[in-house]
Design a protein around this motif. Sequence first.
Motif, PDB file in Angstrom:
ATOM      1  N   ALA A   1      -2.687   4.136  -8.715  1.00  8.36           N
ATOM      2  CA  ALA A   1      -2.753   4.124  -7.255  1.00  8.36           C
ATOM      3  C   ALA A   1      -3.468   5.360  -6.720  1.00  8.36           C
ATOM      4  CB  ALA A   1      -1.347   4.035  -6.666  1.00  8.36           C
ATOM      5  N   SER A   2      -3.329   6.480  -7.407  1.00  8.92           N
ATOM      6  CA  SER A   2      -4.010   7.703  -6.973  1.00  8.92           C
ATOM      7  C   SER A   2      -5.522   7.544  -7.030  1.00  8.92           C
ATOM      8  CB  SER A   2      -3.576   8.879  -7.851  1.00  8.92           C
ATOM      9  OG  SER A   2      -2.194   9.129  -7.719  1.00  8.92           O
ATOM     10  N   VAL A   3      -5.990   6.679  -7.928  1.00 10.71           N
ATOM     11  CA  VAL A   3      -7.435   6.390  -8.010  1.00 10.71           C
ATOM     12  C   VAL A   3      -7.828   5.323  -6.997  1.00 10.71           C
ATOM     13  CG1 VAL A   3      -9.283   5.562  -9.510  1.00 10.71           C
ATOM     14  CG2 VAL A   3      -7.496   7.040 -10.444  1.00 10.71           C
ATOM     15  N   LEU A   4      -7.039   4.250  -6.934  1.00  8.11           N
ATOM     16  CA  LEU A   4      -7.352   3.156  -6.018  1.00  8.11           C
ATOM     17  C   LEU A   4      -7.321   3.596  -4.558  1.00  8.11           C
ATOM     18  CD1 LEU A   4      -5.276   0.238  -7.619  1.00  8.11           C
ATOM     19  CD2 LEU A   4      -7.722   0.705  -7.875  1.00  8.11           C
ATOM     20  N   ALA A   5      -6.505   4.603  -4.257  1.00  7.43           N
ATOM     21  CA  ALA A   5      -6.341   5.035  -2.867  1.00  7.43           C
ATOM     22  C   ALA A   5      -7.474   5.935  -2.382  1.00  7.43           C
ATOM     23  CB  ALA A   5      -5.009   5.764  -2.706  1.00  7.43           C
ATOM     24  N   LEU A   6      -8.265   6.481  -3.294  1.00  7.46           N
ATOM     25  CA  LEU A   6      -9.308   7.432  -2.887  1.00  7.46           C
ATOM     26  C   LEU A   6     -10.258   6.887  -1.821  1.00  7.46           C
ATOM     27  CD1 LEU A   6     -10.337   9.320  -6.161  1.00  7.46           C
ATOM     28  CD2 LEU A   6      -9.022  10.161  -4.208  1.00  7.46           C
ATOM     29  N   PRO A   7     -10.807   5.673  -1.978  1.00  8.80           N
ATOM     30  CA  PRO A   7     -11.731   5.193  -0.937  1.00  8.80           C
ATOM     31  C   PRO A   7     -11.090   5.079   0.442  1.00  8.80           C
ATOM     32  CG  PRO A   7     -11.872   3.828  -2.906  1.00  8.80           C
ATOM     33  CD  PRO A   7     -10.682   4.717  -3.083  1.00  8.80           C
ATOM     34  N   PHE A   8      -9.783   4.848   0.478  1.00  6.40           N
ATOM     35  CA  PHE A   8      -9.104   4.670   1.757  1.00  6.40           C
ATOM     36  C   PHE A   8      -8.985   5.980   2.532  1.00  6.40           C
ATOM     37  CE2 PHE A   8      -7.834   1.033  -0.763  1.00  6.40           C
ATOM     38  CZ  PHE A   8      -7.917  -0.011   0.147  1.00  6.40           C
ATOM     39  N   LEU A   9      -9.174   7.101   1.854  1.00  2.21           N
ATOM     40  CA  LEU A   9      -9.145   8.385   2.555  1.00  2.21           C
ATOM     41  C   LEU A   9     -10.270   8.488   3.580  1.00  2.21           C
ATOM     42  CD1 LEU A   9      -8.416  10.805  -0.444  1.00  2.21           C
ATOM     43  CD2 LEU A   9      -6.843  10.228   1.424  1.00  2.21           C
ATOM     44  N   PHE A  10     -11.304   7.679   3.407  1.00  4.01           N
ATOM     45  CA  PHE A  10     -12.470   7.759   4.276  1.00  4.01           C
ATOM     46  C   PHE A  10     -12.570   6.563   5.221  1.00  4.01           C
ATOM     47  CE2 PHE A  10     -13.288   9.591   0.094  1.00  4.01           C
ATOM     48  CZ  PHE A  10     -13.537  10.907   0.430  1.00  4.01           C
ATOM     49  N   LEU A  11     -11.505   5.749   5.269  1.00  2.00           N
ATOM     50  CA  LEU A  11     -11.512   4.570   6.128  1.00  2.00           C
ATOM     51  C   LEU A  11     -10.586   4.782   7.323  1.00  2.00           C
ATOM     52  CD1 LEU A  11     -11.360   1.730   3.431  1.00  2.00           C
ATOM     53  CD2 LEU A  11     -13.356   2.537   4.714  1.00  2.00           C
ATOM     54  N   PRO A  12     -10.815   4.044   8.420  1.00  2.00           N
ATOM     55  CA  PRO A  12      -9.939   4.167   9.594  1.00  2.00           C
ATOM     56  C   PRO A  12      -8.502   3.767   9.286  1.00  2.00           C
ATOM     57  CG  PRO A  12     -11.975   2.997  10.142  1.00  2.00           C
ATOM     58  CD  PRO A  12     -11.944   3.132   8.649  1.00  2.00           C
ATOM     59  N   THR A  13      -7.596   4.320  10.046  1.00  2.00           N
ATOM     60  CA  THR A  13      -6.168   4.056   9.831  1.00  2.00           C
ATOM     61  C   THR A  13      -5.847   2.572   9.958  1.00  2.00           C
ATOM     62  OG1 THR A  13      -5.643   6.242  10.723  1.00  2.00           O
ATOM     63  CG2 THR A  13      -3.838   4.652  10.591  1.00  2.00           C
ATOM     64  N   LEU A  14      -6.483   1.888  10.898  1.00  2.00           N
ATOM     65  CA  LEU A  14      -6.220   0.466  11.093  1.00  2.00           C
ATOM     66  C   LEU A  14      -6.592  -0.337   9.848  1.00  2.00           C
ATOM     67  CD1 LEU A  14      -5.332  -1.831  12.932  1.00  2.00           C
ATOM     68  CD2 LEU A  14      -7.686  -1.952  13.808  1.00  2.00           C
ATOM     69  N   ILE A  15      -7.697   0.007   9.203  1.00  2.00           N
ATOM     70  CA  ILE A  15      -8.117  -0.686   7.988  1.00  2.00           C
ATOM     71  C   ILE A  15      -7.100  -0.465   6.876  1.00  2.00           C
ATOM     72  CG2 ILE A  15      -9.899  -0.852   6.209  1.00  2.00           C
ATOM     73  CD1 ILE A  15     -10.707  -2.002   8.894  1.00  2.00           C
ATOM     74  N   ILE A  16      -6.589   0.759   6.765  1.00  2.00           N
ATOM     75  CA  ILE A  16      -5.582   1.063   5.740  1.00  2.00           C
ATOM     76  C   ILE A  16      -4.325   0.226   5.969  1.00  2.00           C
ATOM     77  CG2 ILE A  16      -4.113   2.860   4.756  1.00  2.00           C
ATOM     78  CD1 ILE A  16      -6.230   4.906   5.552  1.00  2.00           C
ATOM     79  N   ALA A  17      -3.873   0.165   7.236  1.00  2.00           N
ATOM     80  CA  ALA A  17      -2.652  -0.580   7.551  1.00  2.00           C
ATOM     81  C   ALA A  17      -2.840  -2.074   7.300  1.00  2.00           C
ATOM     82  CB  ALA A  17      -2.266  -0.337   9.011  1.00  2.00           C
ATOM     83  N   LEU A  18      -3.985  -2.623   7.693  1.00  2.00           N
ATOM     84  CA  LEU A  18      -4.231  -4.046   7.473  1.00  2.00           C
ATOM     85  C   LEU A  18      -4.324  -4.373   5.981  1.00  2.00           C
ATOM     86  CD1 LEU A  18      -6.827  -4.824  10.302  1.00  2.00           C
ATOM     87  CD2 LEU A  18      -4.413  -5.486  10.202  1.00  2.00           C
ATOM     88  N   THR A  19      -4.936  -3.485   5.216  1.00  2.00           N
ATOM     89  CA  THR A  19      -5.018  -3.700   3.769  1.00  2.00           C
ATOM     90  C   THR A  19      -3.633  -3.658   3.142  1.00  2.00           C
ATOM     91  OG1 THR A  19      -7.204  -2.634   3.759  1.00  2.00           O
ATOM     92  CG2 THR A  19      -6.117  -2.929   1.635  1.00  2.00           C
ATOM     93  N   ALA A  20      -2.777  -2.777   3.641  1.00  2.00           N
ATOM     94  CA  ALA A  20      -1.400  -2.713   3.137  1.00  2.00           C
ATOM     95  C   ALA A  20      -0.696  -4.048   3.348  1.00  2.00           C
ATOM     96  CB  ALA A  20      -0.638  -1.590   3.825  1.00  2.00           C
TER      97      ALA A  20
ATOM     98  N   VAL B   1      -2.099  -6.999   3.567  1.00  2.00           N
ATOM     99  CA  VAL B   1      -2.689  -7.977   2.647  1.00  2.00           C
ATOM    100  C   VAL B   1      -2.132  -7.785   1.237  1.00  2.00           C
ATOM    101  CG1 VAL B   1      -4.836  -8.719   1.540  1.00  2.00           C
ATOM    102  CG2 VAL B   1      -4.793  -8.242   3.995  1.00  2.00           C
ATOM    103  N   VAL B   2      -2.024  -6.537   0.800  1.00  2.00           N
ATOM    104  CA  VAL B   2      -1.504  -6.255  -0.550  1.00  2.00           C
ATOM    105  C   VAL B   2      -0.060  -6.721  -0.681  1.00  2.00           C
ATOM    106  CG1 VAL B   2      -0.920  -4.416  -2.175  1.00  2.00           C
ATOM    107  CG2 VAL B   2      -3.095  -4.345  -0.957  1.00  2.00           C
ATOM    108  N   PHE B   3       0.742  -6.509   0.375  1.00  2.00           N
ATOM    109  CA  PHE B   3       2.125  -6.984   0.349  1.00  2.00           C
ATOM    110  C   PHE B   3       2.191  -8.507   0.288  1.00  2.00           C
ATOM    111  CE2 PHE B   3       3.442  -2.868   2.500  1.00  2.00           C
ATOM    112  CZ  PHE B   3       4.198  -2.425   1.432  1.00  2.00           C
ATOM    113  N   ALA B   4       1.303  -9.170   1.015  1.00  2.00           N
ATOM    114  CA  ALA B   4       1.388 -10.621   1.156  1.00  2.00           C
ATOM    115  C   ALA B   4       0.742 -11.387   0.011  1.00  2.00           C
ATOM    116  CB  ALA B   4       0.736 -11.041   2.483  1.00  2.00           C
ATOM    117  N   LEU B   5      -0.230 -10.804  -0.658  1.00  2.00           N
ATOM    118  CA  LEU B   5      -1.037 -11.540  -1.630  1.00  2.00           C
ATOM    119  C   LEU B   5      -0.222 -12.220  -2.741  1.00  2.00           C
ATOM    120  CD1 LEU B   5      -4.020 -12.099  -1.604  1.00  2.00           C
ATOM    121  CD2 LEU B   5      -4.370 -10.229  -3.222  1.00  2.00           C
TER     122      LEU B   5
END
Length: 320
Positions: free
Chosen positions: A122-141, A143-147
């Motif tokens: 997760a420490s690797v997978l999360a790196l790109p999200f450091l540069f994305l807007p907060t809304l994108i991070i929350a929406l992806t979360a 999706v990950v929960f629901a998938l």
Amino acid sequence: MSEQAQPSAGGRIELVDLARGIALLAMFVYHFAYDLSYFRLIGVDVVSDPGWRAFARLIAGSFLAIVGFSLVLATRKGFDRGNYLRRLALVACAAILVTSATWFALPQIFIFFGILHHIALASVLALPFLFLPTLIIALTAVVVFALPFILGDGVFTQDWLSFLGFGPWPLTADFVPVFPWFGCVLAGMALARIALPKTQESGWASWRATSAPTRLIVLGGRNSLFVYLVHQPLFIGALFLFMQATGPKLPDAEAVTFLTSCQRSCTATGTPKDICERVCGCSMDGLKQANLWVKALADALSPAETERAREIGMTCARQP
């Protein structure tokens, strides 16, 4: 679990360490109960009990959310690649150590993708999200929960892809697959994005532990990886000494694995837990009395012996 909160302008944010330390205390409670259950010192099967399972998931989710929060916190003033790589290597090595230790101690249920393995990936997978807007991070979360619930468990069923979390649940002492648990890390990142800009006005970042118990919890949270690695050997060693002093023998590891697997399969059919425990225990005793136990464990029963084993199980199920 090893992510460390970095100092803010006024010093280290001890509330993050406190939260991690409280999660450690909760983990101590669960793991000690797990050990008591494994050694048959209590009547509850912690692995299959719904309440204990919910408690374990709450603990894992808390740790992973803190990992995401800490990752954002650690990179507020820029990404320190050397520091990041050192932490990643430390967690990865600890994960390998856990796998190696459980491979020798608990070969039937060794940990191949537990909480530390998840944190490293997760420490690797999360790196790109450091540069994305907060809304994108929350929406992806979300999706990950629901998938996993959308796709079910009919995809990626190969054993080597089980770490993704879509296939059948493997028999292992600790399993924290990518889906849906990476959603907790992303949720922690989104929370940090929202909360950290308000640290100056709220003042929570300047909180410091004053009492001795609180300072001890904070210290544990600050050194969570070390505490995580040593607590189970200490618990098991203490229980081993206790049982040596009081007389009970250590359980047969193969019997524990058989009973755990049997009871999980039984309860999955909707059969009450107490009936499953009785039937599985009776079946194990019957297999041993019929001299079929070793062959059954090795999956080497002949057709006639398989039918005999089935009859033993049916007889046990019919008993009042």
